[in-house]
Enzyme design. Sequence first.
Site, PDB file in Angstrom:
ATOM      1  CB  SER A 128      -0.912   0.018   1.222  1.00  0.00           C
ATOM      2  OG  SER A 128      -1.622   1.239   1.232  1.00  0.00           O
ATOM      3  CE  LYS A 182      -2.985  -2.318  -0.494  1.00  0.00           C
ATOM      4  NZ  LYS A 182      -3.534  -2.381  -1.775  1.00  0.00           N
ATOM      5  CG  HIS A 185      -4.716  -0.799   3.917  1.00  0.00           C
ATOM      6  ND1 HIS A 185      -4.966  -0.289   2.655  1.00  0.00           N
ATOM      7  CD2 HIS A 185      -3.931   0.113   4.530  1.00  0.00           C
ATOM      8  CE1 HIS A 185      -4.355   0.883   2.528  1.00  0.00           C
ATOM      9  NE2 HIS A 185      -3.720   1.142   3.656  1.00  0.00           N
ATOM     10  CG  ASN A 186      -7.065  -1.477  -0.468  1.00  0.00           C
ATOM     11  OD1 ASN A 186      -6.061  -1.280   0.205  1.00  0.00           O
ATOM     12  ND2 ASN A 186      -7.020  -1.567  -1.780  1.00  0.00           N
ATOM     13  CD  GLU A 189      -7.288   3.425   0.309  1.00  0.00           C
ATOM     14  OE1 GLU A 189      -6.355   2.667   0.629  1.00  0.00           O
ATOM     15  OE2 GLU A 189      -7.529   3.736  -0.867  1.00  0.00           O
TER      16      GLU A 189
HETATM   17  P1  NBP Z   1      -1.283  -2.462 -14.102  1.00  0.00           P
HETATM   18  O1  NBP Z   1      -2.237  -3.078 -13.136  1.00  0.00           O
HETATM   19  O2  NBP Z   1      -1.755  -1.331 -14.918  1.00  0.00           O
HETATM   20  O3  NBP Z   1      -0.708  -3.616 -15.066  1.00  0.00           O
HETATM   21  C1  NBP Z   1       0.161  -3.311 -16.120  1.00  0.00           C
HETATM   22  C2  NBP Z   1       1.264  -4.335 -16.188  1.00  0.00           C
HETATM   23  O4  NBP Z   1       0.721  -5.658 -16.357  1.00  0.00           O
HETATM   24  C3  NBP Z   1       2.165  -4.091 -17.398  1.00  0.00           C
HETATM   25  O5  NBP Z   1       3.487  -4.384 -17.014  1.00  0.00           O
HETATM   26  C4  NBP Z   1       1.621  -5.086 -18.411  1.00  0.00           C
HETATM   27  O6  NBP Z   1       2.560  -5.460 -19.400  1.00  0.00           O
HETATM   28  C5  NBP Z   1       1.342  -6.251 -17.509  1.00  0.00           C
HETATM   29  N1  NBP Z   1       0.496  -7.290 -18.093  1.00  0.00           N
HETATM   30  C6  NBP Z   1      -0.811  -7.285 -18.436  1.00  0.00           C
HETATM   31 BR1  NBP Z   1      -1.889  -5.825 -18.353  1.00  0.00          BR
HETATM   32  N2  NBP Z   1      -1.254  -8.443 -18.912  1.00  0.00           N
HETATM   33  C7  NBP Z   1      -0.189  -9.249 -18.881  1.00  0.00           C
HETATM   34  C8  NBP Z   1      -0.001 -10.599 -19.257  1.00  0.00           C
HETATM   35  N3  NBP Z   1      -1.015 -11.354 -19.698  1.00  0.00           N
HETATM   36  N4  NBP Z   1       1.224 -11.123 -19.124  1.00  0.00           N
HETATM   37  C9  NBP Z   1       2.242 -10.387 -18.664  1.00  0.00           C
HETATM   38  N5  NBP Z   1       2.137  -9.101 -18.287  1.00  0.00           N
HETATM   39  C10 NBP Z   1       0.929  -8.524 -18.385  1.00  0.00           C
HETATM   40  O7  NBP Z   1       0.056  -2.017 -13.332  1.00  0.00           O
HETATM   41  P2  NBP Z   1       0.216  -1.174 -11.978  1.00  0.00           P
HETATM   42  O8  NBP Z   1      -0.738  -0.027 -11.886  1.00  0.00           O
HETATM   43  O9  NBP Z   1       1.669  -0.927 -11.860  1.00  0.00           O
HETATM   44  O10 NBP Z   1      -0.238  -2.202 -10.839  1.00  0.00           O
HETATM   45  C11 NBP Z   1       0.384  -3.458 -10.667  1.00  0.00           C
HETATM   46  C12 NBP Z   1      -0.306  -4.180  -9.527  1.00  0.00           C
HETATM   47  O11 NBP Z   1      -0.168  -3.412  -8.332  1.00  0.00           O
HETATM   48  C13 NBP Z   1      -1.817  -4.359  -9.733  1.00  0.00           C
HETATM   49  O12 NBP Z   1      -2.218  -5.562  -9.166  1.00  0.00           O
HETATM   50  C14 NBP Z   1      -2.414  -3.206  -8.964  1.00  0.00           C
HETATM   51  O13 NBP Z   1      -3.737  -3.433  -8.560  1.00  0.00           O
HETATM   52  C15 NBP Z   1      -1.451  -3.153  -7.787  1.00  0.00           C
HETATM   53  N6  NBP Z   1      -1.418  -1.865  -7.088  1.00  0.00           N
HETATM   54  C16 NBP Z   1      -1.465  -0.710  -7.754  1.00  0.00           C
HETATM   55  C17 NBP Z   1      -1.413   0.493  -7.064  1.00  0.00           C
HETATM   56  C18 NBP Z   1      -1.435   1.792  -7.793  1.00  0.00           C
HETATM   57  O14 NBP Z   1      -1.458   2.835  -7.126  1.00  0.00           O
HETATM   58  N7  NBP Z   1      -1.408   1.797  -9.121  1.00  0.00           N
HETATM   59  C19 NBP Z   1      -1.303   0.492  -5.684  1.00  0.00           C
HETATM   60  C20 NBP Z   1      -1.229  -0.710  -5.025  1.00  0.00           C
HETATM   61  C21 NBP Z   1      -1.275  -1.892  -5.732  1.00  0.00           C
HETATM   62  P3  NBP Z   1       2.648  -4.629 -20.776  1.00  0.00           P
HETATM   63  O15 NBP Z   1       3.439  -3.397 -20.459  1.00  0.00           O
HETATM   64  O16 NBP Z   1       3.348  -5.540 -21.706  1.00  0.00           O
HETATM   65  O17 NBP Z   1       1.244  -4.316 -21.193  1.00  0.00           O
END
Ligand code: NBP
Length: 478
Positions: A128, A182, A185-186, A189
Amino acid sequence: MSAQIGVTGLAVMGANLARNLARNGYTVALHNRSVEKTDILLEKHGDDGDFIRTETLQELVDSLEKPRRVLIMVKAGKPVDSVIDQLVPLLEPGDIVIDGGNSHYEDTRRREAALSQHDLHFVGVGVSGGEEGALLGPSIMPGGSRESYDSLGPMLEKISAKYNGEPCCTWIGTDGAGHFVKMVHNGIEYADMQVIGEAFDLLRSGAGIEPAEQAKIFTDWNSGTLSSFLIEITAEVLGHTDERTGKPFVDVVVDAAGQKGTGRWTVVSALELGSPTSGIAESVFARALSSQKDQRVLAQDILQGHENTVELPETFVEDVRLALYASKLVSYAQGIDMLTAAAKEYGWELKLDEIASLWRAGCIIRAELLDDIMKAYAGDERPANLLLAPAFAEAIAGAVPAWRRVVATAVQLGIPVPVFSASLAYYDGLRRKRLPAALTQGLRDLFGAHTYNRVDTDGTFHTLWGEDKSEIEAVDTH
Ligand code: NBP
């Protein structure tokens, strides 16, 4: 050179965690499905530390020291399964696969069970703090085997947020425990944000206090018992003026709240566990109602409010602060109750003081309050409910008169306060000597012979409602 950890999935979260690891002295192997993201990261931030560029999962695995640690940071759901399926044949017994995304804890339990068949460790890690937290130090909630934490823990603790020097990361429990915590936590939130919204609405629609003025009130509140990240950023958002129109920023944003699903998961899980998480549930429903914009627009012309005029007490702003504080305490109490129920259901030995401690910094619900919650659960005698811990029982008792005034005022003015009022109902439900559940039991016995227990004797009973209404002892059919 071999890497101590590999990261696959380099969107915002993965890239920032990889940079955080490198900045802390670890050599990090990088991989993304489409290689562009890897190259952009290296181009922009290659100076952050030691990185190894890889183009395939095989290259990623080959670049790692053993036992290997592979952190998956791809989109939650099917992509995680897809990456795991590709990784498993490339790994060796003892290697550790880590999922740092927002996965559902049931998926984590399933994946952990499947990977243990291959003698691989699977660690579901709740992270988080959003994008900034991932880079500068998030709150980290790792599940999985204790053995895997021995190898992985020091690394995660090093990159985590620190509260008075203590890492906001500790082993939570086996299989899905980290992702469950987690998720809760959400859920908290969601409730935290909704009670802030209700306070804002009461101050604006009830007392006519404009957003800029409220920004000062929230800043002031942030120096007291409400001190928290969310109160701090509320002041920032309310104090912001829209560049295009010169209006308060909150007035130009469409009032339909989005959600990605973790709040909903929390409520579904609470229902399954039989844990009365009413404040968190109302906060999820409040977002859902806000998003039914079409119905709301129609209702504005059809549904009458019949609001009453209310003379606000001079203490109104302070009353709202106390109502917000009390409702917030209830949300934490309900979240913790869920953790207790889940620990029983899944056989996790959740340490509530440690969980509260790792939420004190780095995460979205970080708040001064959490230090006191940690202390409430640190002793040998854990309260059965957070509100029953002496410090909190006293604090909430001090807020109750104001809380009742605020909810009554909101009802008179037609201002919806679903979490303020549901939290107060929970408080009253918890403390009242008798609940109408006795009548519910009577009704259930009449229409369905569901039986009841008596206050004055042991046993299970049924009344012959359709006959002479005499009472018989029910036979236990279990
Ligand atoms: P995203 O959730 O937007 O996912 C994008 C990533 O997933 C890219 O690297 C993409 O590769 C890859 N991907 C996908 Br889409 N399909 C795929 C597949 N079939 N095989 C391999 N790679 C694949 O990324 P994020 O926002 O960085 O979040 C990552 C995780 O962290 C999620 O579970 C999210 O819920 C969690 N999270 C996010 C936050 C936040 O603030 N954003 C906070 C806490 C937790 P590509 O580049 O080749 O398309």
